[in-house]
Design a protein around this motif. Sequence first.
Motif, PDB file in Angstrom:
ATOM      1  N   TRP A  41       0.846  -1.187   0.000  1.00 32.99           N
ATOM      2  CA  TRP A  41       0.000   0.000   0.000  1.00 32.99           C
ATOM      3  C   TRP A  41       0.880   1.234   0.000  1.00 32.99           C
ATOM      4  N   THR A  42       0.549   2.153  -0.916  1.00 33.06           N
ATOM      5  CA  THR A  42       1.189   3.458  -0.961  1.00 33.06           C
ATOM      6  C   THR A  42       0.323   4.458  -0.199  1.00 33.06           C
ATOM      7  N   ILE A  43       0.779   5.688  -0.122  1.00 31.24           N
ATOM      8  CA  ILE A  43      -0.044   6.729   0.497  1.00 31.24           C
ATOM      9  C   ILE A  43      -1.369   6.860  -0.250  1.00 31.24           C
ATOM     10  N   ARG A  44      -1.344   6.726  -1.568  1.00 33.86           N
ATOM     11  CA  ARG A  44      -2.572   6.779  -2.357  1.00 33.86           C
ATOM     12  C   ARG A  44      -3.539   5.677  -1.923  1.00 33.86           C
ATOM     13  N   ASN A  45      -3.018   4.467  -1.677  1.00 34.88           N
ATOM     14  CA  ASN A  45      -3.856   3.362  -1.214  1.00 34.88           C
ATOM     15  C   ASN A  45      -4.455   3.647   0.160  1.00 34.88           C
ATOM     16  N   VAL A  46      -3.672   4.302   1.018  1.00 35.02           N
ATOM     17  CA  VAL A  46      -4.184   4.642   2.349  1.00 35.02           C
ATOM     18  C   VAL A  46      -5.357   5.612   2.224  1.00 35.02           C
ATOM     19  N   LEU A  47      -5.230   6.615   1.376  1.00 35.58           N
ATOM     20  CA  LEU A  47      -6.346   7.551   1.181  1.00 35.58           C
ATOM     21  C   LEU A  47      -7.560   6.820   0.606  1.00 35.58           C
ATOM     22  N   SER A  48      -7.337   5.943  -0.349  1.00 35.40           N
ATOM     23  CA  SER A  48      -8.432   5.146  -0.898  1.00 35.40           C
ATOM     24  C   SER A  48      -9.119   4.355   0.219  1.00 35.40           C
ATOM     25  N   HIS A  49      -8.321   3.808   1.107  1.00 28.30           N
ATOM     26  CA  HIS A  49      -8.844   3.055   2.253  1.00 28.30           C
ATOM     27  C   HIS A  49      -9.671   3.961   3.169  1.00 28.30           C
ATOM     28  N   PHE A  50      -9.202   5.173   3.426  1.00 32.14           N
ATOM     29  CA  PHE A  50      -9.973   6.123   4.236  1.00 32.14           C
ATOM     30  C   PHE A  50     -11.360   6.335   3.624  1.00 32.14           C
ATOM     31  N   VAL A  51     -11.382   6.530   2.313  1.00 30.61           N
ATOM     32  CA  VAL A  51     -12.641   6.812   1.612  1.00 30.61           C
ATOM     33  C   VAL A  51     -13.589   5.615   1.694  1.00 30.61           C
ATOM     34  N   THR A  52     -13.102   4.460   1.277  1.00 26.19           N
ATOM     35  CA  THR A  52     -13.997   3.297   1.169  1.00 26.19           C
ATOM     36  C   THR A  52     -14.404   2.756   2.531  1.00 26.19           C
ATOM     37  N   SER A  53     -13.487   2.762   3.494  1.00 25.97           N
ATOM     38  CA  SER A  53     -13.855   2.236   4.811  1.00 25.97           C
ATOM     39  C   SER A  53     -14.857   3.159   5.498  1.00 25.97           C
ATOM     40  N   GLU A  54     -14.622   4.461   5.446  1.00 26.67           N
ATOM     41  CA  GLU A  54     -15.547   5.379   6.125  1.00 26.67           C
ATOM     42  C   GLU A  54     -16.913   5.388   5.458  1.00 26.67           C
ATOM     43  N   ARG A  55     -16.933   5.334   4.147  1.00 27.03           N
ATOM     44  CA  ARG A  55     -18.216   5.282   3.425  1.00 27.03           C
ATOM     45  C   ARG A  55     -19.007   4.050   3.863  1.00 27.03           C
ATOM     46  N   GLY A  56     -18.332   2.905   3.933  1.00 33.05           N
ATOM     47  CA  GLY A  56     -18.995   1.674   4.346  1.00 33.05           C
ATOM     48  C   GLY A  56     -19.402   1.682   5.804  1.00 33.05           C
ATOM     49  N   LEU A  57     -18.554   2.246   6.640  1.00 31.81           N
ATOM     50  CA  LEU A  57     -18.857   2.259   8.076  1.00 31.81           C
ATOM     51  C   LEU A  57     -20.049   3.147   8.402  1.00 31.81           C
ATOM     52  N   ILE A  58     -20.167   4.282   7.761  1.00 35.04           N
ATOM     53  CA  ILE A  58     -21.323   5.150   8.042  1.00 35.04           C
ATOM     54  C   ILE A  58     -22.621   4.452   7.621  1.00 35.04           C
ATOM     55  N   LYS A  59     -22.590   3.727   6.517  1.00 30.91           N
ATOM     56  CA  LYS A  59     -23.774   2.932   6.123  1.00 30.91           C
ATOM     57  C   LYS A  59     -24.084   1.885   7.187  1.00 30.91           C
ATOM     58  N   LEU A  60     -23.038   1.242   7.696  1.00 30.29           N
ATOM     59  CA  LEU A  60     -23.212   0.242   8.751  1.00 30.29           C
ATOM     60  C   LEU A  60     -23.782   0.886  10.010  1.00 30.29           C
ATOM     61  N   PHE A  61     -23.244   2.029  10.411  1.00 32.59           N
ATOM     62  CA  PHE A  61     -23.726   2.713  11.617  1.00 32.59           C
ATOM     63  C   PHE A  61     -25.205   3.070  11.488  1.00 32.59           C
ATOM     64  N   GLU A  62     -25.606   3.502  10.300  1.00 38.11           N
ATOM     65  CA  GLU A  62     -27.020   3.843  10.084  1.00 38.11           C
ATOM     66  C   GLU A  62     -27.885   2.592  10.179  1.00 38.11           C
ATOM     67  N   GLN A  63     -27.402   1.488   9.627  1.00 33.17           N
ATOM     68  CA  GLN A  63     -28.152   0.230   9.723  1.00 33.17           C
ATOM     69  C   GLN A  63     -28.327  -0.156  11.196  1.00 33.17           C
ATOM     70  N   ILE A  64     -27.276   0.011  11.991  1.00 32.00           N
ATOM     71  CA  ILE A  64     -27.346  -0.292  13.425  1.00 32.00           C
ATOM     72  C   ILE A  64     -28.282   0.687  14.125  1.00 32.00           C
ATOM     73  N   ARG A  65     -28.185   1.960  13.780  1.00 25.62           N
ATOM     74  CA  ARG A  65     -29.068   2.975  14.395  1.00 25.62           C
ATOM     75  C   ARG A  65     -30.532   2.637  14.166  1.00 25.62           C
ATOM     76  N   ARG A  66     -30.829   2.060  13.000  1.00 25.59           N
ATOM     77  CA  ARG A  66     -32.212   1.696  12.664  1.00 25.59           C
ATOM     78  C   ARG A  66     -32.623   0.338  13.219  1.00 25.59           C
ATOM     79  N   GLY A  67     -31.770  -0.271  14.041  1.00 25.44           N
ATOM     80  CA  GLY A  67     -32.137  -1.528  14.690  1.00 25.44           C
ATOM     81  C   GLY A  67     -31.455  -2.768  14.133  1.00 25.44           C
TER      82      GLY A  67
END
Length: 157
Positions: A41-67
């Motif tokens: 992983w390069t620095i570019r890969n780390v930024l890509s990881h920030f984007v994709t992981s956070e996007r997925g996690l917020i969707k997950l958090f909303e699913q949890i918030r809704r039960g």
Amino acid sequence: MSEVIELAEKLKSEGERFISIFSNLTDEQWSQEVYTEGATWTIRNVLSHFVTSERGLIKLFEQIRRGGAGIADDFSIDRYNAAMQERTKELPPQELLEQYKQVRANSVAWVSGLKEDELEITGRHPFLGQTVIREMIKMLYIHNLTHYRDMKKATKL
């Protein structure tokens, strides 16, 4: 100040810090290696990881918030990360940076819209396991800071 606002402000300020750091990288720095065990992983890969992981996690958090229960028992972080790296491999750093700005703004807005008692809702996080939304939100910035520390160590940023 409410805890929700404190968490949102922390995400906002941490996001602004990373936007500044990434915005000032040279072309050469973007391709510097951060991780070399397994997939490189390069620095570019780390930024890509920030984007994709956070996007997925917020969707997950909303699913949890809704039960919802949270992440499936058989979820593999490594498989997910590899799939997301493959999906974003053609995106240039500046596009990833723009996506990061949007993803972080969405995260701040999502957290800002929570009610205080929703911080106590429990679900299964892919790394933390069973925990409350408050701890999941905190993990967003701890996660990025951990990778930033690794970037600094590997690249002398």
